[in-house]
Design a protein around this motif. Structure first.
Motif, PDB file in Angstrom:
ATOM      1  N   LEU A  44       0.808  -1.208   0.000  1.00 62.63           N
ATOM      2  CA  LEU A  44       0.000   0.000   0.000  1.00 62.63           C
ATOM      3  C   LEU A  44       0.846   1.264   0.000  1.00 62.63           C
ATOM      4  O   LEU A  44       0.628   2.168  -0.820  1.00 62.63           O
ATOM      5  CB  LEU A  44      -0.943   0.011   1.205  1.00 62.63           C
ATOM      6  CG  LEU A  44      -1.785   1.288   1.373  1.00 62.63           C
ATOM      7  CD1 LEU A  44      -2.713   1.491   0.178  1.00 62.63           C
ATOM      8  CD2 LEU A  44      -2.578   1.245   2.680  1.00 62.63           C
ATOM      9  N   GLU A  45       1.826   1.345   0.905  1.00 64.02           N
ATOM     10  CA  GLU A  45       2.627   2.566   0.989  1.00 64.02           C
ATOM     11  C   GLU A  45       3.381   2.807  -0.313  1.00 64.02           C
ATOM     12  O   GLU A  45       3.468   3.933  -0.803  1.00 64.02           O
ATOM     13  CB  GLU A  45       3.598   2.482   2.170  1.00 64.02           C
ATOM     14  CG  GLU A  45       2.916   2.576   3.527  1.00 64.02           C
ATOM     15  CD  GLU A  45       3.931   2.697   4.659  1.00 64.02           C
ATOM     16  OE1 GLU A  45       5.148   2.801   4.368  1.00 64.02           O
ATOM     17  OE2 GLU A  45       3.504   2.685   5.833  1.00 64.02           O
ATOM     18  N   GLY A  46       3.938   1.744  -0.878  1.00 63.68           N
ATOM     19  CA  GLY A  46       4.641   1.893  -2.136  1.00 63.68           C
ATOM     20  C   GLY A  46       3.715   2.325  -3.255  1.00 63.68           C
ATOM     21  O   GLY A  46       4.068   3.178  -4.084  1.00 63.68           O
ATOM     22  N   PHE A  47       2.508   1.775  -3.283  1.00 59.78           N
ATOM     23  CA  PHE A  47       1.550   2.121  -4.334  1.00 59.78           C
ATOM     24  C   PHE A  47       1.142   3.591  -4.223  1.00 59.78           C
ATOM     25  O   PHE A  47       1.086   4.311  -5.220  1.00 59.78           O
ATOM     26  CB  PHE A  47       0.315   1.217  -4.242  1.00 59.78           C
ATOM     27  CG  PHE A  47      -0.630   1.346  -5.411  1.00 59.78           C
ATOM     28  CD1 PHE A  47      -0.474   0.553  -6.536  1.00 59.78           C
ATOM     29  CD2 PHE A  47      -1.669   2.266  -5.387  1.00 59.78           C
ATOM     30  CE1 PHE A  47      -1.341   0.671  -7.615  1.00 59.78           C
ATOM     31  CE2 PHE A  47      -2.534   2.398  -6.454  1.00 59.78           C
ATOM     32  CZ  PHE A  47      -2.371   1.592  -7.576  1.00 59.78           C
ATOM     33  N   VAL A  48       0.855   4.040  -3.003  1.00 62.20           N
ATOM     34  CA  VAL A  48       0.478   5.442  -2.792  1.00 62.20           C
ATOM     35  C   VAL A  48       1.624   6.370  -3.189  1.00 62.20           C
ATOM     36  O   VAL A  48       1.404   7.472  -3.718  1.00 62.20           O
ATOM     37  CB  VAL A  48       0.057   5.670  -1.322  1.00 62.20           C
ATOM     38  CG1 VAL A  48      -0.108   7.160  -1.029  1.00 62.20           C
ATOM     39  CG2 VAL A  48      -1.241   4.930  -1.021  1.00 62.20           C
ATOM     40  N   ALA A  49       2.857   5.907  -2.990  1.00 57.08           N
ATOM     41  CA  ALA A  49       4.029   6.719  -3.343  1.00 57.08           C
ATOM     42  C   ALA A  49       4.322   6.698  -4.844  1.00 57.08           C
ATOM     43  O   ALA A  49       5.204   7.428  -5.311  1.00 57.08           O
ATOM     44  CB  ALA A  49       5.243   6.227  -2.567  1.00 57.08           C
ATOM     45  N   GLY A  50       3.611   5.843  -5.583  1.00 59.77           N
ATOM     46  CA  GLY A  50       3.785   5.838  -7.034  1.00 59.77           C
ATOM     47  C   GLY A  50       4.302   4.553  -7.628  1.00 59.77           C
ATOM     48  O   GLY A  50       4.331   4.398  -8.859  1.00 59.77           O
ATOM     49  N   ALA A  51       4.720   3.601  -6.801  1.00 59.07           N
ATOM     50  CA  ALA A  51       5.199   2.328  -7.338  1.00 59.07           C
ATOM     51  C   ALA A  51       4.030   1.539  -7.906  1.00 59.07           C
ATOM     52  O   ALA A  51       2.903   1.628  -7.409  1.00 59.07           O
ATOM     53  CB  ALA A  51       5.889   1.528  -6.237  1.00 59.07           C
ATOM     54  N   ARG A  52       4.308   0.752  -8.940  1.00 61.12           N
ATOM     55  CA  ARG A  52       3.246  -0.045  -9.561  1.00 61.12           C
ATOM     56  C   ARG A  52       3.707  -1.499  -9.709  1.00 61.12           C
ATOM     57  O   ARG A  52       3.515  -2.122 -10.738  1.00 61.12           O
ATOM     58  CB  ARG A  52       2.837   0.551 -10.908  1.00 61.12           C
ATOM     59  CG  ARG A  52       2.108   1.888 -10.805  1.00 61.12           C
ATOM     60  CD  ARG A  52       0.799   1.754 -10.046  1.00 61.12           C
ATOM     61  NE  ARG A  52       0.078   3.006  -9.897  1.00 61.12           N
ATOM     62  CZ  ARG A  52       0.152   3.796  -8.831  1.00 61.12           C
ATOM     63  NH1 ARG A  52       0.987   3.469  -7.816  1.00 61.12           N
ATOM     64  NH2 ARG A  52      -0.549   4.901  -8.758  1.00 61.12           N
TER      65      ARG A  52
END
Length: 700
Positions: free
Chosen positions: A314-322
């Motif tokens: 989740l944190e990575g996704f919110v930061a822009g990681a896909r």
């Protein structure tokens, strides 16, 4: 029909004029003229169909099932106790009660009553119907209880002290939400989110809240602070807190329309949108984000199929990681039925040709293992699942254990409840009693071929030695909408009222449902609605061709969206059926979007106020397809005055038009009951008996 946690009122300002629609006056739900008409119809039905000894016997047989003390009490673990809501003959409105797991394992567990709805209704002079409760974590000392008058979607929320077992009144600082569609959700002991009717302009065209506020204990509701305000044409908004230890987060959910929504993470005074397709369903547990796709999605150079389940940090996704892991991808025969988190695992429930299969996934890092790509999300199938039936799985306590509840059932096997620690053998805790004689009965799955060549599955329950001479009374049931799957389930009422007497029961898994995932649903949306009806007709004709039954002995039944289905069978294919049952239906598709929650379903059916869309909508509007010059089979309409989701005017108006034309119409409108049609077991038994006796008398 499934809608967000819910009052709307009928609007008769647009659409057909009274000149075009001579029965428009029946849309006035509690108008004197409307209710006089209803009482006259009810009196006729009560004096005919419901006056026979056979009806009384059937109703009593069904009520015995509903009131049985031997039914399985479903459990919800809240703190160290296990809660259950229970109805029986002595408690027709129900008890909210609790016990321990050790006590539940005994043959006759002792229960502590938390809230007695019958006593409450009697003391307050209200027809209270249970709508559920939410308990504040982690103390588990207080609950927000939702209560409806007569079963309507609109309800009130009151705060209950789980120690003293008494309501905390507003003057004592207790939370209280006045009657409306909407709700309260816990933030902490002193604060809740509130989404409700705050006055003019605060409800959507669908009749649901479009504003969510933060409300502090002991302050007037009028002083609650706005957290989020949706657009005027949205469907609904709400907010909630995830209380998972170590991962406490707040979210705002915006439903744009039925199949398009947005989820926002509350970060201080800001809302951070979870950037996924609006059609996707999002789930968040601990550090994991789950994305279930309704449509194909191309992101970061990869394309993911509609119906797939993806996982991300989740944190990575919110930061822009896909970086997305594919946990499930549909095939021609499979779809995702659901997901359940335990403390260390994720259980996927998959339908394969409408049969459940369970798979257990372990996310990376659960056991301090490495998280290379090859070791991510290790999975294994959960064996021992019945081949022909329905299996439901849910976590006992997703924060504290890897135990799950396992519920198994089919049309002939009484439902069982087991406790399954993942990796161990299940412990059967309860089994529903045998309510009808099933020896000699069999369940088969068949496939019919629809008009466009699509293979449509259906389940058939009948005597194994049935002579295929076309004389068996046969009940064909369907729904076909909103991505809802029809899977096998044990019904003592159906068994006693229909199967024991030699009746055949058939369930059609037509397009519009979710049996094969979002594609199966989307193939029957809007201008493609005809496919659902063609599928249903294909099943009916297959039954006729196989000589299971014949037209004089073939009946159909459906409710809500299924009532729209059977309404179309009545008006489009009257030559195929010997009797039709239409329950709490949509029927006037010209005006449906202006009645109660109807606007929320335009993503399913289309917008009748758009002339181009009305061109296809009118092809499946039974009220407009009715032709006084045609011959129709006998029809039973049932609905509820208190249904504030699907307007009772739908059933009233088509019934009135058919009665005026001299057709064989039976009508009954329950005064209580909401969209479910009944507020207690006596009413539920009465409504079911009306359908079964009507069908049996016409078909047998």
């Amino acid at each position: 029909m499934s809608t967000p946690s819910p009052s709307g009122s009928a609007r008769v300002t647009t659409g057909l004029s009274s000149t075009d629609d001579p029965f428009l006056w029946l849309e006035e739900v509690e108008g004197d003229a409307s209710l006089t008409w209803v009482r006259e119809r009810n009196a006729t039905t009560s004096a005919t169909l419901a006056a026979t000894p056979e009806f009384a016997h059937t109703a009593e047989q069904i009520r015995t099932v509903l009131d049985s003390d031997a039914k399985i009490p479903g459990l919800s673990k809240i703190g160290d106790l296990y809660y259950n809501f229970w109805k029986d003959a002595e408690h027709p409105r129900g008890l909210w009660r609790r016990t321990t797991l050790e006590e539940y394992r005994t043959p006759e567990p002792a229960w502590e009553t938390v809230l007695d709805l019958d006593a409450l209704a009697a003391s307050e002079g209200e027809s209270w119907v249970w709508h559920g409760a939410s308990v504040l974590r982690p103390e588990y000392r207080r609950a927000l209880v939702d209560l409806s008058r007569g079963g309507a979607d609109a309800d009130v929320t009151r705060e209950l002290d789980l120690v003293t077992l008494s309501f905390i009144e507003p003057e004592e600082g207790g939370f209280y939400r006045p009657e409306s569609k909407g709700g309260l959700s816990w933030i902490d002991d002193e604060n809740v989110y509130v989404y409700t009717d705050f006055g003019p302009g605060t409800m959507t065209p669908s009749g649901y809240p479009r504003i969510v506020k933060r409300w502090r204990r002991g302050t007037p509701l009028t002083t609650a602070e706005i957290v989020y305000e949706g657009q005027p044409d949205d469907m609904a908004v709400h907010a909630f807190r995830s209380h998972t230890p170590g991962y406490v987060r707040d979210f705002v959910a915006r439903a744009i329309e039925f199949y398009r929504s947005e989820l926002y993470l509350v970060s201080g005074d800001e809302l951070v949108k979870i950037d996924v397709p609006a059609s996707a369903e999002v789930g968040i547990k601990r550090q994991w984000l789950l994305i279930e796709l309704r449509d194909e999605w191309t992101v970061a150079g990869s394309t993911y199929a509609a119906g797939a389940l993806l996982a991300a940090d989740l944190e990575g996704f919110v930061a822009g990681a896909r970086e997305l892991d594919v946990l499930f991808e549909p095939t021609a025969t499979t779809s995702l039925a659901g997901t359940t988190w335990t403390k260390n695992h994720l259980v996927l429930n998959v339908l394969d040709h409408v049969r459940n299969r369970l798979h257990v996934f372990t996310p990376p890092g659960t056991d301090d293992t490495t998280t290379t790509a090859a070791e991510r999300w290790v999975s294994y199938p959960l064996t021992g699942v019945p081949d022909m039936g329905t299996v439901g799985v849910s976590a006992v306590d997703s924060d504290a254990s890897d135990d799950v509840w396992l519920v198994a059932t089919d049309y002939l096997t009484p439902t069982t409840l087991s406790l399954l620690p993942l990796g161990s053998a299940p412990e059967e805790l309860r089994a529903m009693p045998v309510f009808f004689e099933s020896d000699g009965l069999t369940i088969d799955q068949h496939f019919a071929v629809s008009e466009d060549g699509t293979r449509v599955p259906y389940f058939e329950v009948r005597r194994a030695d049935l002579v295929l001479d076309g004389t068996a009374p046969t009940l064909l049931y369907g729904y076909g909408g909103f991505e809802i799957s029809l899977t096998p389930a044990y019904s003592g009422g159906l068994g006693r009222a229909w199967l024991e007497h030699g009746g055949v029961y058939v369930v059609a898994n037509i397009r519009g449902g979710g049996e094969y995932g979002p594609r199966w649903h989307q193939l029957a949306l809007k201008q493609h609605r005809h496919r659902a009806y063609e599928d249903f007709v294909a099943v009916a004709r297959d039954l006729l061709e196989r000589r299971v039954t014949s037209t004089p002995h073939l009946g159909v039944q459906g409710g809500s969206n299924g009532g729209l289905l059977t309404g179309n069978m009545l008006t489009q294919h009257p030559e195929l059926f010997g009797a039709v049952v239409v329950q709490v239906p949509l029927l006037d598709m010209r005006r449906y979007s202006h009645l109660l929650a109807g606007a929320s379903w335009m993503a399913e059916y289309g917008d009748p106020d758009d002339p181009a869309q009305w061109e296809f909508i009118k092809t499946f509007s039974p009220y407009h397809l009715f032709d006084p010059a045609r011959t129709y089979p006998p029809v039973l309409f049932t609905t509820s005055t208190k249904d504030d989701r699907v307007h009772p005017g739908h059933a009233r108006k088509l019934a009135a038009a058919m009665i005026a034309a001299g057709k064989d119409v039976t009508y009954y409108e329950n005064i209580e009951g909401g969209h479910g049609g009944a507020a207690n077991n006596a009413q539920a038994a009465h409504m079911s008996a009306l359908a079964y006796r009507f069908l049996w008398e016409r078909l047998a």
